[in-house]
Design a protein around this motif. Structure first.
Motif, mmCIF file in Angstrom:
data_model
loop_
_atom_site.group_PDB
_atom_site.id
_atom_site.type_symbol
_atom_site.label_atom_id
_atom_site.label_comp_id
_atom_site.label_asym_id
_atom_site.label_seq_id
_atom_site.Cartn_x
_atom_site.Cartn_y
_atom_site.Cartn_z
ATOM 1 N N ASP A 1 0.847 -1.187 0.000
ATOM 2 C CA ASP A 1 0.000 0.000 0.000
ATOM 3 C C ASP A 1 0.886 1.242 0.000
ATOM 4 N N ALA A 2 0.316 2.370 -0.397
ATOM 5 C CA ALA A 2 1.093 3.586 -0.624
ATOM 6 C C ALA A 2 1.889 4.015 0.609
ATOM 7 N N GLU A 3 1.287 3.921 1.790
ATOM 8 C CA GLU A 3 1.973 4.347 3.008
ATOM 9 C C GLU A 3 3.149 3.437 3.331
ATOM 10 N N THR A 4 2.937 2.122 3.210
ATOM 11 C CA THR A 4 4.017 1.173 3.485
ATOM 12 C C THR A 4 5.133 1.322 2.464
ATOM 13 N N ALA A 5 4.772 1.495 1.194
ATOM 14 C CA ALA A 5 5.784 1.680 0.153
ATOM 15 C C ALA A 5 6.616 2.930 0.412
ATOM 16 N N ALA A 6 5.974 4.015 0.826
ATOM 17 C CA ALA A 6 6.697 5.259 1.118
ATOM 18 C C ALA A 6 7.690 5.056 2.255
ATOM 19 N N ARG A 7 7.278 4.330 3.294
ATOM 20 C CA ARG A 7 8.189 4.059 4.416
ATOM 21 C C ARG A 7 9.367 3.195 3.957
ATOM 22 N N MET A 8 9.096 2.217 3.100
ATOM 23 C CA MET A 8 10.165 1.348 2.602
ATOM 24 C C MET A 8 11.165 2.127 1.754
ATOM 25 N N ILE A 9 10.656 3.038 0.923
ATOM 26 C CA ILE A 9 11.545 3.847 0.088
ATOM 27 C C ILE A 9 12.441 4.726 0.956
ATOM 28 N N ASP A 10 11.852 5.383 1.952
ATOM 29 C CA ASP A 10 12.641 6.237 2.847
ATOM 30 C C ASP A 10 13.670 5.413 3.622
ATOM 31 N N LEU A 11 13.276 4.225 4.057
ATOM 32 C CA LEU A 11 14.179 3.350 4.794
ATOM 33 C C LEU A 11 15.341 2.913 3.910
ATOM 34 N N THR A 12 15.031 2.542 2.665
ATOM 35 C CA THR A 12 16.072 2.125 1.733
ATOM 36 C C THR A 12 17.057 3.259 1.476
ATOM 37 N N ALA A 13 16.532 4.467 1.283
ATOM 38 C CA ALA A 13 17.403 5.625 1.039
ATOM 39 C C ALA A 13 18.335 5.864 2.225
ATOM 40 N N ALA A 14 17.806 5.746 3.438
ATOM 41 C CA ALA A 14 18.621 5.966 4.637
ATOM 42 C C ALA A 14 19.729 4.918 4.755
#
Length: 202
Positions: free
Chosen positions: A144-157
């Protein structure tokens, strides 16, 4: 890592044409394109999982792959899903589980975790291998959009912290910018790499 590809066939069908892709540690590239164009095939060649191609793959970089499906060991607990495939120390595995928000779940089996948690575990496993370049095959799809956004931010970090490079395969034109990646597009028959158009608003 450098791939000088001449061509890739499946039976009589030429899927990929001539292309060159070179990525160094710290560099981030996103490969865009529609489903079925050959993005995952290209990533499998780079990962060394598909050797049936014409061309040359070179480089001594350590690679780690995050697939669209978590590909976890269902009969092993979460911590073991990191230590067994990578050979890393349990202390590092616990640290990475904490960094991806899974502290306290070390003893759980994959079936006891949500899809988002399984994806985070797979991400921790990839960084436990201490890669020079991280390969990701549509890792945020079906979230879902919220989970995907958190995963993207986590990956970037995690990429920022580790200094690893990135080759991301995606159909979502918004993901490259959020990960600080330069975008190229796989298109044509057979498919070749082209410069991607800028994302709207960029």
């Amino acid at each position: 890592m450098r791939l000088d590809l001449t061509e890739k066939h499946f039976a009589e069908r030429k899927v990929l044409g001539a292309l060159v892709l070179q990525v160094e540690r710290g560099q981030r590239i996103a490969v865009l394109g529609p489903s079925g164009i050959g993005k995952s095939t290209l990533l499998r060649i780079i990962a060394g999982l598909d050797r049936e191609f014409s061309g040359r793959l070179s480089g001594e970089d350590r690679l780690a792959v995050v697939f669209q499906e978590p590909t976890l060991l269902p009969w092993r607990r979460a911590l073991e899903n990191i230590t067994i495939p990578t050979g890393c120390d349990p202390a590092l595995a616990r640290q990475l589980m904490g960094e991806v928000g899974l502290a306290g779940r070390e003893g759980q089996f994959p079936r006891q975790m949500s899809l988002g948690q399984q994806r985070r575990l797979a991400l921790a496993r990839a960084f436990a291998a201490r890669p020079d370049i991280l390969l990701m095959d549509e890792p945020f799809a079906s979230l879902d959009a919220e989970t995907a956004a958190r995963m993207i931010d986590l990956t970037a970090a995690l990429l920022d912290r580790s200094g690893a490079g990135l080759i991301l395969v995606t159909h979502d034109a918004g993901e490259p910018a959020r990960l600080g990646a330069s975008a190229v597009t796989l298109s044509g028959q057979p498919a070749r790499l082209q410069q991607a158009p800028p994302s709207p608003g960029v």
